[in-house]
Motif scaffolding. Sequence first.
Motif, PDB file in Angstrom:
ATOM      1  N   LEU A 176      -4.216   8.025  -7.023  1.00 30.54           N
ATOM      2  CA  LEU A 176      -4.915   8.246  -8.286  1.00 30.54           C
ATOM      3  C   LEU A 176      -4.929   9.715  -8.678  1.00 30.54           C
ATOM      4  O   LEU A 176      -4.915  10.595  -7.833  1.00 30.54           O
ATOM      5  N   THR A 177      -4.984   9.929  -9.978  1.00 34.56           N
ATOM      6  CA  THR A 177      -5.132  11.270 -10.528  1.00 34.56           C
ATOM      7  C   THR A 177      -5.851  11.144 -11.863  1.00 34.56           C
ATOM      8  O   THR A 177      -6.141  10.043 -12.318  1.00 34.56           O
ATOM      9  N   ARG A 196      -2.413  -3.502  -7.095  1.00 37.84           N
ATOM     10  CA  ARG A 196      -2.034  -2.757  -8.298  1.00 37.84           C
ATOM     11  C   ARG A 196      -3.138  -2.854  -9.347  1.00 37.84           C
ATOM     12  O   ARG A 196      -3.903  -3.816  -9.371  1.00 37.84           O
ATOM     13  N   PRO A 197      -3.239  -1.849 -10.229  1.00 38.65           N
ATOM     14  CA  PRO A 197      -4.315  -1.866 -11.228  1.00 38.65           C
ATOM     15  C   PRO A 197      -4.122  -2.966 -12.273  1.00 38.65           C
ATOM     16  O   PRO A 197      -3.025  -3.491 -12.459  1.00 38.65           O
ATOM     17  N   ARG A 198      -5.199  -3.288 -12.946  1.00 35.95           N
ATOM     18  CA  ARG A 198      -5.182  -4.332 -13.973  1.00 35.95           C
ATOM     19  C   ARG A 198      -4.130  -4.044 -15.040  1.00 35.95           C
ATOM     20  O   ARG A 198      -3.473  -4.958 -15.529  1.00 35.95           O
ATOM     21  N   GLU A 200      -8.832   8.169 -15.282  1.00 34.61           N
ATOM     22  CA  GLU A 200      -8.198   7.929 -13.988  1.00 34.61           C
ATOM     23  C   GLU A 200      -6.948   7.073 -14.209  1.00 34.61           C
ATOM     24  O   GLU A 200      -7.005   6.033 -14.853  1.00 34.61           O
ATOM     25  N   VAL A 201      -5.827   7.555 -13.686  1.00 33.34           N
ATOM     26  CA  VAL A 201      -4.536   6.893 -13.857  1.00 33.34           C
ATOM     27  C   VAL A 201      -3.792   6.896 -12.523  1.00 33.34           C
ATOM     28  O   VAL A 201      -4.128   7.634 -11.599  1.00 33.34           O
ATOM     29  N   MET A 202      -2.755   6.069 -12.472  1.00 31.69           N
ATOM     30  CA  MET A 202      -1.881   6.081 -11.299  1.00 31.69           C
ATOM     31  C   MET A 202      -1.126   7.405 -11.274  1.00 31.69           C
ATOM     32  O   MET A 202      -0.654   7.883 -12.304  1.00 31.69           O
ATOM     33  N   ASP A 233     -13.110  -1.208 -11.425  1.00 28.83           N
ATOM     34  CA  ASP A 233     -13.065  -2.346 -10.499  1.00 28.83           C
ATOM     35  C   ASP A 233     -11.692  -2.557  -9.867  1.00 28.83           C
ATOM     36  O   ASP A 233     -11.500  -3.483  -9.093  1.00 28.83           O
ATOM     37  N   ASP A 234     -10.717  -1.702 -10.174  1.00 27.27           N
ATOM     38  CA  ASP A 234      -9.414  -1.780  -9.516  1.00 27.27           C
ATOM     39  C   ASP A 234      -9.543  -1.274  -8.087  1.00 27.27           C
ATOM     40  O   ASP A 234     -10.361  -0.398  -7.794  1.00 27.27           O
TER      41      ASP A 234
END
Length: 103
Positions: free
Chosen positions: A40-41, A74-76, A48-50, A32-33
């Motif tokens: 992303l990678t 930005r992600p949670r 899945e990470v920044m 949901d980010d």
Amino acid sequence: MPVPADSEDRATISCSRCQACCCQLKALVMADDDVPQWLLTRDAHGMEVMRQRDDGWCAALDRDSLRCTIYARRPRACRDFAMGDSDCRAERASWRRGAASLA
């Protein structure tokens, strides 16, 4: 000698006066980010990470200002990393130890 993480005064910590050491941590991205796809990678575990640059810094970090270029998106994991909390203080202490060992 670095200040122990638990003894650093929360009131003196400010992202505007920090070296963005948290921006070298792996930031997990949840479904949901709303992070732009190009940032992303997948990590070695398929999560899945920044994306990080070759030097370990987050690809969303503006290196001149040390500010997040996607702050509102930005992600949670980044949102939950609260300025001055125990995780923040521990990471700052760890970063200072690493920087001191390079000097």
